[in-house]
Design a protein around this motif. Structure first.
Motif, PDB file in Angstrom:
ATOM      1  N   ASP A 128      47.782  19.114 -26.599  1.00 16.81           N
ATOM      2  CA  ASP A 128      48.392  17.832 -27.355  1.00 16.81           C
ATOM      3  C   ASP A 128      49.752  17.712 -27.270  1.00 16.81           C
ATOM      4  O   ASP A 128      50.390  16.668 -26.755  1.00 16.81           O
ATOM      5  CB  ASP A 128      47.883  17.665 -28.787  1.00 16.81           C
ATOM      6  N   ARG A 129      50.551  18.713 -27.622  1.00 20.58           N
ATOM      7  CA  ARG A 129      52.305  18.743 -27.371  1.00 20.58           C
ATOM      8  C   ARG A 129      52.464  18.393 -26.145  1.00 20.58           C
ATOM      9  O   ARG A 129      53.320  17.755 -25.708  1.00 20.58           O
ATOM     10  CB  ARG A 129      52.670  19.869 -27.979  1.00 20.58           C
ATOM     11  N   LEU A 130      51.683  19.288 -25.300  1.00 27.05           N
ATOM     12  CA  LEU A 130      51.925  19.067 -23.721  1.00 27.05           C
ATOM     13  C   LEU A 130      52.228  17.715 -23.248  1.00 27.05           C
ATOM     14  O   LEU A 130      52.973  17.126 -22.707  1.00 27.05           O
ATOM     15  CB  LEU A 130      51.496  20.024 -22.962  1.00 27.05           C
ATOM     16  N   VAL A 131      50.832  16.940 -23.551  1.00 30.41           N
ATOM     17  CA  VAL A 131      50.621  15.868 -22.975  1.00 30.41           C
ATOM     18  C   VAL A 131      51.580  14.815 -23.551  1.00 30.41           C
ATOM     19  O   VAL A 131      52.253  14.052 -22.895  1.00 30.41           O
ATOM     20  CB  VAL A 131      49.076  15.435 -23.139  1.00 30.41           C
ATOM     21  N   GLU A 132      51.674  14.917 -24.941  1.00 29.44           N
ATOM     22  CA  GLU A 132      52.514  13.692 -25.478  1.00 29.44           C
ATOM     23  C   GLU A 132      54.001  14.076 -25.086  1.00 29.44           C
ATOM     24  O   GLU A 132      54.814  13.038 -24.863  1.00 29.44           O
ATOM     25  CB  GLU A 132      52.715  14.230 -27.180  1.00 29.44           C
ATOM     26  N   GLU A 133      54.588  15.184 -24.932  1.00 29.89           N
ATOM     27  CA  GLU A 133      56.084  15.263 -24.650  1.00 29.89           C
ATOM     28  C   GLU A 133      56.220  14.947 -23.229  1.00 29.89           C
ATOM     29  O   GLU A 133      57.129  14.409 -22.750  1.00 29.89           O
ATOM     30  CB  GLU A 133      56.278  16.784 -24.932  1.00 29.89           C
ATOM     31  N   PHE A 134      55.239  15.351 -22.312  1.00 31.59           N
ATOM     32  CA  PHE A 134      55.359  15.157 -21.043  1.00 31.59           C
ATOM     33  C   PHE A 134      55.511  13.781 -20.528  1.00 31.59           C
ATOM     34  O   PHE A 134      56.285  13.019 -20.013  1.00 31.59           O
ATOM     35  CB  PHE A 134      54.264  15.952 -20.124  1.00 31.59           C
ATOM     36  N   TYR A 135      54.363  13.076 -21.071  1.00 34.99           N
ATOM     37  CA  TYR A 135      54.496  11.463 -20.788  1.00 34.99           C
ATOM     38  C   TYR A 135      55.627  10.802 -21.536  1.00 34.99           C
ATOM     39  O   TYR A 135      55.707   9.767 -21.061  1.00 34.99           O
ATOM     40  CB  TYR A 135      53.060  10.849 -21.061  1.00 34.99           C
TER      41      TYR A 135
ATOM     42  N   ALA B 250      58.197  18.566 -11.523  1.00 30.76           N
ATOM     43  CA  ALA B 250      59.498  18.714 -12.014  1.00 30.76           C
ATOM     44  C   ALA B 250      59.621  18.348 -13.611  1.00 30.76           C
ATOM     45  O   ALA B 250      60.045  19.283 -14.465  1.00 30.76           O
ATOM     46  CB  ALA B 250      60.824  18.183 -11.439  1.00 30.76           C
ATOM     47  N   LEU B 251      58.970  17.270 -13.928  1.00 29.93           N
ATOM     48  CA  LEU B 251      59.051  16.872 -15.418  1.00 29.93           C
ATOM     49  C   LEU B 251      58.174  17.910 -16.049  1.00 29.93           C
ATOM     50  O   LEU B 251      58.305  18.195 -17.207  1.00 29.93           O
ATOM     51  CB  LEU B 251      58.877  15.454 -15.518  1.00 29.93           C
ATOM     52  N   PHE B 252      56.862  18.021 -15.371  1.00 32.42           N
ATOM     53  CA  PHE B 252      55.804  18.842 -16.234  1.00 32.42           C
ATOM     54  C   PHE B 252      56.385  20.177 -16.431  1.00 32.42           C
ATOM     55  O   PHE B 252      56.217  20.825 -17.503  1.00 32.42           O
ATOM     56  CB  PHE B 252      54.597  18.818 -15.272  1.00 32.42           C
TER      57      PHE B 252
ATOM     58  N   ALA C 123      48.925  22.980 -12.550  1.00 32.74           N
ATOM     59  CA  ALA C 123      49.357  21.812 -12.205  1.00 32.74           C
ATOM     60  C   ALA C 123      49.954  21.631 -10.860  1.00 32.74           C
ATOM     61  O   ALA C 123      49.469  20.613 -10.152  1.00 32.74           O
ATOM     62  CB  ALA C 123      50.635  21.588 -13.108  1.00 32.74           C
ATOM     63  N   ARG C 124      50.383  22.775 -10.209  1.00 30.10           N
ATOM     64  CA  ARG C 124      50.903  22.632  -8.879  1.00 30.10           C
ATOM     65  C   ARG C 124      49.449  22.430  -7.911  1.00 30.10           C
ATOM     66  O   ARG C 124      49.595  21.911  -7.023  1.00 30.10           O
ATOM     67  CB  ARG C 124      51.616  23.906  -8.368  1.00 30.10           C
ATOM     68  N   SER C 125      48.599  23.053  -8.343  1.00 32.25           N
ATOM     69  CA  SER C 125      47.188  23.168  -7.564  1.00 32.25           C
ATOM     70  C   SER C 125      46.819  21.804  -7.736  1.00 32.25           C
ATOM     71  O   SER C 125      46.176  21.092  -6.558  1.00 32.25           O
ATOM     72  CB  SER C 125      46.418  24.036  -8.246  1.00 32.25           C
ATOM     73  N   ILE C 126      46.699  21.040  -8.888  1.00 29.23           N
ATOM     74  CA  ILE C 126      46.328  19.514  -8.933  1.00 29.23           C
ATOM     75  C   ILE C 126      47.197  18.570  -8.204  1.00 29.23           C
ATOM     76  O   ILE C 126      46.693  17.718  -7.522  1.00 29.23           O
ATOM     77  CB  ILE C 126      46.075  19.397 -10.470  1.00 29.23           C
ATOM     78  N   ALA C 127      48.262  19.102  -8.158  1.00 29.93           N
ATOM     79  CA  ALA C 127      49.203  17.990  -7.393  1.00 29.93           C
ATOM     80  C   ALA C 127      49.279  18.402  -5.824  1.00 29.93           C
ATOM     81  O   ALA C 127      48.971  17.220  -5.197  1.00 29.93           O
ATOM     82  CB  ALA C 127      50.708  18.180  -7.773  1.00 29.93           C
ATOM     83  N   ASP C 128      48.925  19.416  -5.490  1.00 28.69           N
ATOM     84  CA  ASP C 128      48.658  19.707  -3.898  1.00 28.69           C
ATOM     85  C   ASP C 128      47.293  18.945  -3.559  1.00 28.69           C
ATOM     86  O   ASP C 128      47.219  18.224  -2.482  1.00 28.69           O
ATOM     87  CB  ASP C 128      48.529  21.091  -3.698  1.00 28.69           C
TER      88      ASP C 128
ATOM     89  N   MET D 233      51.610  20.390  -0.388  1.00 29.41           N
ATOM     90  CA  MET D 233      52.653  20.971  -1.394  1.00 29.41           C
ATOM     91  C   MET D 233      52.971  22.401  -1.021  1.00 29.41           C
ATOM     92  O   MET D 233      53.266  22.895  -1.879  1.00 29.41           O
ATOM     93  CB  MET D 233      52.681  20.354  -2.741  1.00 29.41           C
ATOM     94  N   LYS D 234      52.307  22.870  -0.211  1.00 33.18           N
ATOM     95  CA  LYS D 234      52.167  24.684  -0.195  1.00 33.18           C
ATOM     96  C   LYS D 234      53.779  25.215  -0.269  1.00 33.18           C
ATOM     97  O   LYS D 234      54.554  24.582   0.123  1.00 33.18           O
ATOM     98  CB  LYS D 234      51.659  24.875   1.104  1.00 33.18           C
ATOM     99  N   GLY D 235      53.749  25.989  -0.990  1.00 34.24           N
ATOM    100  CA  GLY D 235      54.992  26.887  -1.281  1.00 34.24           C
ATOM    101  C   GLY D 235      55.896  26.433  -2.504  1.00 34.24           C
ATOM    102  O   GLY D 235      56.759  26.663  -2.432  1.00 34.24           O
ATOM    103  N   LEU D 236      55.335  25.413  -3.237  1.00 38.02           N
ATOM    104  CA  LEU D 236      56.064  24.935  -4.247  1.00 38.02           C
ATOM    105  C   LEU D 236      56.250  26.254  -5.311  1.00 38.02           C
ATOM    106  O   LEU D 236      55.653  26.736  -5.638  1.00 38.02           O
ATOM    107  CB  LEU D 236      55.408  23.898  -5.240  1.00 38.02           C
ATOM    108  N   SER D 237      57.716  26.287  -5.654  1.00 35.93           N
ATOM    109  CA  SER D 237      58.142  27.313  -6.455  1.00 35.93           C
ATOM    110  C   SER D 237      57.868  26.771  -7.850  1.00 35.93           C
ATOM    111  O   SER D 237      58.008  25.486  -8.171  1.00 35.93           O
ATOM    112  CB  SER D 237      59.471  27.706  -6.017  1.00 35.93           C
ATOM    113  N   HIS D 238      58.093  27.763  -8.918  1.00 34.01           N
ATOM    114  CA  HIS D 238      57.851  27.439 -10.303  1.00 34.01           C
ATOM    115  C   HIS D 238      59.240  27.586 -10.697  1.00 34.01           C
ATOM    116  O   HIS D 238      59.905  28.578 -10.685  1.00 34.01           O
ATOM    117  CB  HIS D 238      56.860  28.532 -10.896  1.00 34.01           C
ATOM    118  N   ALA D 239      60.015  26.428 -10.965  1.00 36.10           N
ATOM    119  CA  ALA D 239      61.274  26.146 -11.314  1.00 36.10           C
ATOM    120  C   ALA D 239      61.193  26.729 -12.811  1.00 36.10           C
ATOM    121  O   ALA D 239      60.584  26.644 -13.360  1.00 36.10           O
ATOM    122  CB  ALA D 239      61.651  24.858 -11.237  1.00 36.10           C
TER     123      ALA D 239
END
Length: 155
Positions: free
Chosen positions: A30-37, A102-104, A125-130, A149-155
């Motif tokens: 709940d917090r993740l979705v609210e704050e991300f959006y 990046a925002l997520f 999240a990276r798997s879904i985006a890819d 998006m192969k190779g995205l690093s977790h910032a």
């Protein structure tokens, strides 16, 4: 509705167990979705895209909480066609997905209680985006770039 197949039931149980070990629960989602959006709605890159598609944020947020509940906890069901919806957005591409990630990931770091949760959710999240970007490239653009998006690093 019949009982789920034993393999599906085991996969859901494994998701719940993995989430529990890093303190991911419905409140976290709940917090993740609210704050991300909240970030998305003010982002100069993503806000116009979302504003063109979403008039009422309440149902969208509820749907995203349901989606992440399925992804992270194996709870409930999600009926929808994210690929079709995303592919219908003119001009959406890797730049937008990278900004979304990046925002997520920034939101994940802000909420971080357990670094394992940040790692687990960020990886999903990276798997879904890819997957979405790869599908868009194949189905909408006729390209065959696998793992867009192969190779995205977790910032």
């Amino acid at each position: 509705m019949s009982d789920p197949h034993p393999i599906a039931a085991a996969a859901r149980a494994a998701k719940r167990a993995a989430a529990a070990t890093v303190s991911i629960d419905a409140r976290f989602i709940d917090r993740l979705v609210e704050e991300f959006y909240a970030k998305v709605r003010t982002d100069p890159v993503l806000a116009p895209i979302f504003a063109a598609k979403i008039d009422d944020w309440g149902p969208h947020l509820a749907r995203m909480k349901q989606f992440w509940g399925v992804i992270l906890l194996g709870e409930g069901q999600f009926n929808g066609s994210p690929m079709t919806l995303h592919a219908a957005i003119p001009g959406i591409g890797e730049f937008h997905f990278r900004r979304w990630l990046a925002l997520f990931e920034a939101t994940l770091r802000e909420l971080e209680g357990d670094p394992g949760a940040t790692t687990l959710v960020g990886k999903r999240a990276r798997s879904i985006a890819d997957s979405l970007l790869t599908g868009i490239r194949i189905h909408r653009d006729g390209r065959r770039d696998l793992h867009a998006m192969k190779g995205l690093s977790h910032a």
